[in-house]
Design a protein around this motif. Structure first.
Motif, PDB file in Angstrom:
ATOM      1  N   PHE A 291       0.824  -1.209   0.000  1.00 27.87           N
ATOM      2  CA  PHE A 291       0.000   0.000   0.000  1.00 27.87           C
ATOM      3  C   PHE A 291       0.855   1.256   0.000  1.00 27.87           C
ATOM      4  CE2 PHE A 291      -2.346   3.498   1.823  1.00 27.87           C
ATOM      5  CZ  PHE A 291      -3.431   3.531   0.955  1.00 27.87           C
ATOM      6  N   ILE A 292       1.974   1.213   0.709  1.00 23.67           N
ATOM      7  CA  ILE A 292       2.871   2.374   0.717  1.00 23.67           C
ATOM      8  C   ILE A 292       3.448   2.591  -0.682  1.00 23.67           C
ATOM      9  CG2 ILE A 292       4.961   3.374   1.732  1.00 23.67           C
ATOM     10  CD1 ILE A 292       2.554   3.117   3.674  1.00 23.67           C
ATOM     11  N   LEU A 293       3.876   1.511  -1.333  1.00 23.37           N
ATOM     12  CA  LEU A 293       4.371   1.619  -2.714  1.00 23.37           C
ATOM     13  C   LEU A 293       3.287   2.174  -3.636  1.00 23.37           C
ATOM     14  CD1 LEU A 293       6.319  -1.752  -3.105  1.00 23.37           C
ATOM     15  CD2 LEU A 293       7.284   0.541  -2.886  1.00 23.37           C
ATOM     16  N   PHE A 294       2.066   1.665  -3.477  1.00 25.74           N
ATOM     17  CA  PHE A 294       0.934   2.127  -4.271  1.00 25.74           C
ATOM     18  C   PHE A 294       0.704   3.621  -4.061  1.00 25.74           C
ATOM     19  CE2 PHE A 294      -3.603   3.156  -3.773  1.00 25.74           C
ATOM     20  CZ  PHE A 294      -4.010   3.120  -5.095  1.00 25.74           C
ATOM     21  N   ALA A 295       0.663   4.055  -2.806  1.00 26.67           N
ATOM     22  CA  ALA A 295       0.377   5.461  -2.508  1.00 26.67           C
ATOM     23  C   ALA A 295       1.467   6.378  -3.062  1.00 26.67           C
ATOM     24  CB  ALA A 295       0.224   5.649  -1.001  1.00 26.67           C
ATOM     25  N   VAL A 296       2.715   5.974  -2.926  1.00 24.26           N
ATOM     26  CA  VAL A 296       3.817   6.787  -3.461  1.00 24.26           C
ATOM     27  C   VAL A 296       3.742   6.835  -4.991  1.00 24.26           C
ATOM     28  CG1 VAL A 296       6.335   6.917  -3.709  1.00 24.26           C
ATOM     29  CG2 VAL A 296       5.305   6.474  -1.460  1.00 24.26           C
ATOM     30  N   ALA A 297       3.438   5.695  -5.619  1.00 28.36           N
ATOM     31  CA  ALA A 297       3.304   5.668  -7.083  1.00 28.36           C
ATOM     32  C   ALA A 297       2.169   6.585  -7.545  1.00 28.36           C
ATOM     33  CB  ALA A 297       3.064   4.245  -7.569  1.00 28.36           C
ATOM     34  N   ILE A 298       1.066   6.589  -6.814  1.00 30.34           N
ATOM     35  CA  ILE A 298      -0.057   7.463  -7.166  1.00 30.34           C
ATOM     36  C   ILE A 298       0.336   8.927  -6.981  1.00 30.34           C
ATOM     37  CG2 ILE A 298      -2.405   8.149  -6.468  1.00 30.34           C
ATOM     38  CD1 ILE A 298      -2.249   5.543  -8.133  1.00 30.34           C
ATOM     39  N   LEU A 299       1.050   9.229  -5.908  1.00 35.02           N
ATOM     40  CA  LEU A 299       1.501  10.606  -5.701  1.00 35.02           C
ATOM     41  C   LEU A 299       2.416  11.071  -6.840  1.00 35.02           C
ATOM     42  CD1 LEU A 299       2.162  10.544  -1.856  1.00 35.02           C
ATOM     43  CD2 LEU A 299       0.504  11.992  -3.043  1.00 35.02           C
ATOM     44  N   VAL A 300       3.336  10.216  -7.250  1.00 32.77           N
ATOM     45  CA  VAL A 300       4.237  10.572  -8.350  1.00 32.77           C
ATOM     46  C   VAL A 300       3.449  10.728  -9.651  1.00 32.77           C
ATOM     47  CG1 VAL A 300       6.147   9.718  -9.778  1.00 32.77           C
ATOM     48  CG2 VAL A 300       6.281   9.557  -7.283  1.00 32.77           C
ATOM     49  N   ARG A 301       2.533   9.794  -9.909  1.00 32.83           N
ATOM     50  CA  ARG A 301       1.737   9.856 -11.140  1.00 32.83           C
ATOM     51  C   ARG A 301       0.941  11.146 -11.224  1.00 32.83           C
ATOM     52  NH1 ARG A 301      -2.571   5.278 -12.438  1.00 32.83           N
ATOM     53  NH2 ARG A 301      -0.655   4.175 -12.876  1.00 32.83           N
TER      54      ARG A 301
END
Length: 169
Positions: A136-146
């Motif tokens: 979930f942390i990886l997902f959230a960071v990826a969404i923030l970058v996107r």
């Protein structure tokens, strides 16, 4: 330089897709094992069910964070498609700002929860929950970058080449 970044992004996207494919294959193999163990051998085992659930969790969040392109996401096309380019740009900017705020605001709490869950493990595979939920942390960071990237593109008035895989129609 930009061309090199786009090429690097496409390569990373293909690798993310490969990882998602591997997770799907593992989930499918676990499902087949579960069917064989339960119905053929009459020996139900819990680890295959747990592995399927873990792979499903990781596959969904990995896919949403790293594999799905912007054009693949669900949106209210009736509204978005019925307005002009300036309104679409404004809607994109507003949505990016909202997503950045919400994911950014929730990230510290998510981090606290994930790191707190190191005290528990799964029943059969003994995977610590902090490692399990780290996706979930990886997902959230990826969404923030996107969405930061999409916001920059929208503010500049550019079309994001990664949103359509670099293909031009």
């Amino acid at each position: 330089m930009r061309h090199r970044l786009v090429r690097w992004g496409r390569w990373l996207h293909r690798r993310a897709d490969d990882i998602a494919s591997i997770m799907l294959a593992v989930m499918f193999a676990a499902f087949i094992c579960q069917v064989v163990f339960r119905y053929v051998l009459n020996l139900p085992v819990g680890w295959v069910s747990e592995l399927s659930i873990v792979m499903w969790l990781w596959l969904v969040l990995w896919g949403a964070g790293f594999v799905l392109r912007e054009q693949d996401e669900i949106r209210f096309d009736m509204i978005y498609g019925s307005v002009g380019p300036k309104a679409r740009r404004a809607m994109t900017i507003l949505f990016c700002l909202a997503a950045l705020f919400l994911y950014g605001w929730s990230l510290p709490a998510a981090w606290d929860f994930v790191t707190f869950m190191k005290v528990q493990e799964t029943s059969y595979l003994d995977i610590r929950y902090d490692r399990l939920f780290s996706i979930f942390i990886l997902f959230a960071v990826a969404i923030l970058v996107r969405y930061a990237w999409l916001l920059v593109c929208a503010v500049r008035g550019e079309r994001d080449e990664s949103a359509d895989g670099g293909e031009r129609s």
